[in-house]
Scaffold this motif. Structure first.
Motif, PDB file in Angstrom:
ATOM      1  N   ASN A  69       0.761  -1.067  -0.139  1.00 38.11           N
ATOM      2  CA  ASN A  69      -0.068   0.111  -0.160  1.00 38.11           C
ATOM      3  C   ASN A  69       0.816   1.263   0.117  1.00 38.11           C
ATOM      4  N   GLY A  70       2.042   1.143  -0.577  1.00 40.51           N
ATOM      5  CA  GLY A  70       3.008   2.449  -0.586  1.00 40.51           C
ATOM      6  C   GLY A  70       3.782   2.515   0.451  1.00 40.51           C
ATOM      7  N   PHE A  71       3.696   1.494   1.714  1.00 43.38           N
ATOM      8  CA  PHE A  71       4.856   2.005   2.799  1.00 43.38           C
ATOM      9  C   PHE A  71       5.924   1.517   2.413  1.00 43.38           C
ATOM     10  N   ASP A  72       7.069   2.015   3.279  1.00 42.54           N
ATOM     11  CA  ASP A  72       8.529   1.661   2.708  1.00 42.54           C
ATOM     12  C   ASP A  72       9.045   0.192   3.302  1.00 42.54           C
ATOM     13  N   GLU A  89      10.662   5.611  -5.944  1.00 41.14           N
ATOM     14  CA  GLU A  89      10.197   4.392  -6.270  1.00 41.14           C
ATOM     15  C   GLU A  89      11.143   3.413  -7.148  1.00 41.14           C
ATOM     16  N   LEU A  90      10.644   2.197  -7.000  1.00 38.14           N
ATOM     17  CA  LEU A  90      11.658   1.117  -7.598  1.00 38.14           C
ATOM     18  C   LEU A  90      10.574   0.312  -8.105  1.00 38.14           C
ATOM     19  N   ILE A  91      10.866  -0.316  -9.256  1.00 40.04           N
ATOM     20  CA  ILE A  91      10.071  -1.315  -9.907  1.00 40.04           C
ATOM     21  C   ILE A  91      11.059  -2.648  -9.682  1.00 40.04           C
ATOM     22  N   HIS A  92      10.378  -3.456  -9.066  1.00 34.99           N
ATOM     23  CA  HIS A  92      11.272  -4.857  -8.686  1.00 34.99           C
ATOM     24  C   HIS A  92      10.079  -6.215  -9.050  1.00 34.99           C
ATOM     25  N   ASP A  93      10.457  -6.822  -9.731  1.00 39.20           N
ATOM     26  CA  ASP A  93       9.599  -7.986 -10.313  1.00 39.20           C
ATOM     27  C   ASP A  93       8.268  -7.468 -10.892  1.00 39.20           C
ATOM     28  N   GLY A  94       8.279  -6.365 -11.604  1.00 40.40           N
ATOM     29  CA  GLY A  94       7.046  -5.616 -12.196  1.00 40.40           C
ATOM     30  C   GLY A  94       6.244  -5.186 -11.137  1.00 40.40           C
ATOM     31  N   ALA A 102      16.224   7.863  -0.441  1.00 40.98           N
ATOM     32  CA  ALA A 102      16.965   7.013  -1.485  1.00 40.98           C
ATOM     33  C   ALA A 102      17.776   5.942  -0.949  1.00 40.98           C
ATOM     34  N   ALA A 103      18.328   5.988   0.193  1.00 43.01           N
ATOM     35  CA  ALA A 103      19.083   5.113   1.244  1.00 43.01           C
ATOM     36  C   ALA A 103      18.238   4.088   1.210  1.00 43.01           C
ATOM     37  N   ASN A 104      17.086   3.834   1.461  1.00 42.36           N
ATOM     38  CA  ASN A 104      16.092   2.747   1.727  1.00 42.36           C
ATOM     39  C   ASN A 104      16.027   2.105   0.482  1.00 42.36           C
ATOM     40  N   ARG A 105      15.871   2.877  -0.599  1.00 43.08           N
ATOM     41  CA  ARG A 105      15.503   2.369  -1.890  1.00 43.08           C
ATOM     42  C   ARG A 105      17.007   1.565  -2.312  1.00 43.08           C
ATOM     43  N   ALA A 106      18.006   1.924  -2.035  1.00 44.10           N
ATOM     44  CA  ALA A 106      19.270   1.294  -2.438  1.00 44.10           C
ATOM     45  C   ALA A 106      19.657   0.092  -1.606  1.00 44.10           C
TER      46      ALA A 106
END
Length: 183
Positions: A69-72, A89-94, A102-106
């Motif tokens: 639901n959009g939570f990190d 955002e990041l797309i992972h497995d579609g 950005a640190a959490n995304r990395a």
């Protein structure tokens, strides 16, 4: 619907389409996604994203298309769920995942299996009973190194109180995953 809204929805879909079946990970704002492999004729109009693979792990929210639901997903390990930002955002497995930074995304990009919830985000008490039960990303527990999401506070308390439920859920997960993929 406004043109800007359509563009914001089609851009991630185009990146997913460009990634093809590679199962790779790309930033949602990636300007130059790799060329896609030739697609099979699925009968879908041109420009729509491919259908999900049968073994797709995380089930996105049907209303928003977002994981959790959009939570990190990383924030659960840092004290509790925090809403992710649309610009992170990041797309992972579609599936589109949002992050608070950005640190959490990395961190997620480096080890998605560590941060993604167990049982594709389904309530483990339901999985233990052989059923895929939707969960609430606000009800969670981190046990050992795994993140579990629950439908209710009662299910969470029961799961933490009865360690045998973890074993039952692990044993039944393969069959539950197949039933979800067949839907």
């Amino acid at each position: 619907m406004k043109a800007a809204t359509w563009q914001s929805r089609l851009r991630p879909a185009a990146i997913c389409l460009a990634m093809g079946l590679s199962g790779g990970t790309a930033p949602a704002g990636a300007p130059d996604a790799p060329a896609a492999a030739p697609l099979l004729d699925t009968g879908l109009p041109a420009g729509l994203p491919q259908l999900p693979a049968l073994g797709e792990a995380m089930q996105p929210d049907p209303r928003t298309g977002l994981a959790l639901n959009g939570f990190d997903p990383v924030s659960y390990r840092l004290g509790g769920p925090v809403a992710g930002r649309p610009d992170c955002e990041l797309i992972h497995d579609g599936i589109v995942w949002r992050f608070a930074s950005a640190a959490n995304r990395a961190a997620f990009r480096e080890a998605p299996a560590v941060y993604a919830p167990a049982f594709a985000g389904f309530d483990p008490t339901g999985v233990a009973e052989g059923v895929a039960v939707e969960s609430d990303p606000g009800r969670f527990a981190v046990v050992g190194t795994r993140l579990y999401l629950f439908r209710s506070e009662e299910n969470r308390a029961r799961f933490l109180r009865e360690p045998s439920l973890r074993d039952a859920a692990e044993a039944r997960w393969s069959a539950v995953r197949r039933s979800v993929a067949a839907r």
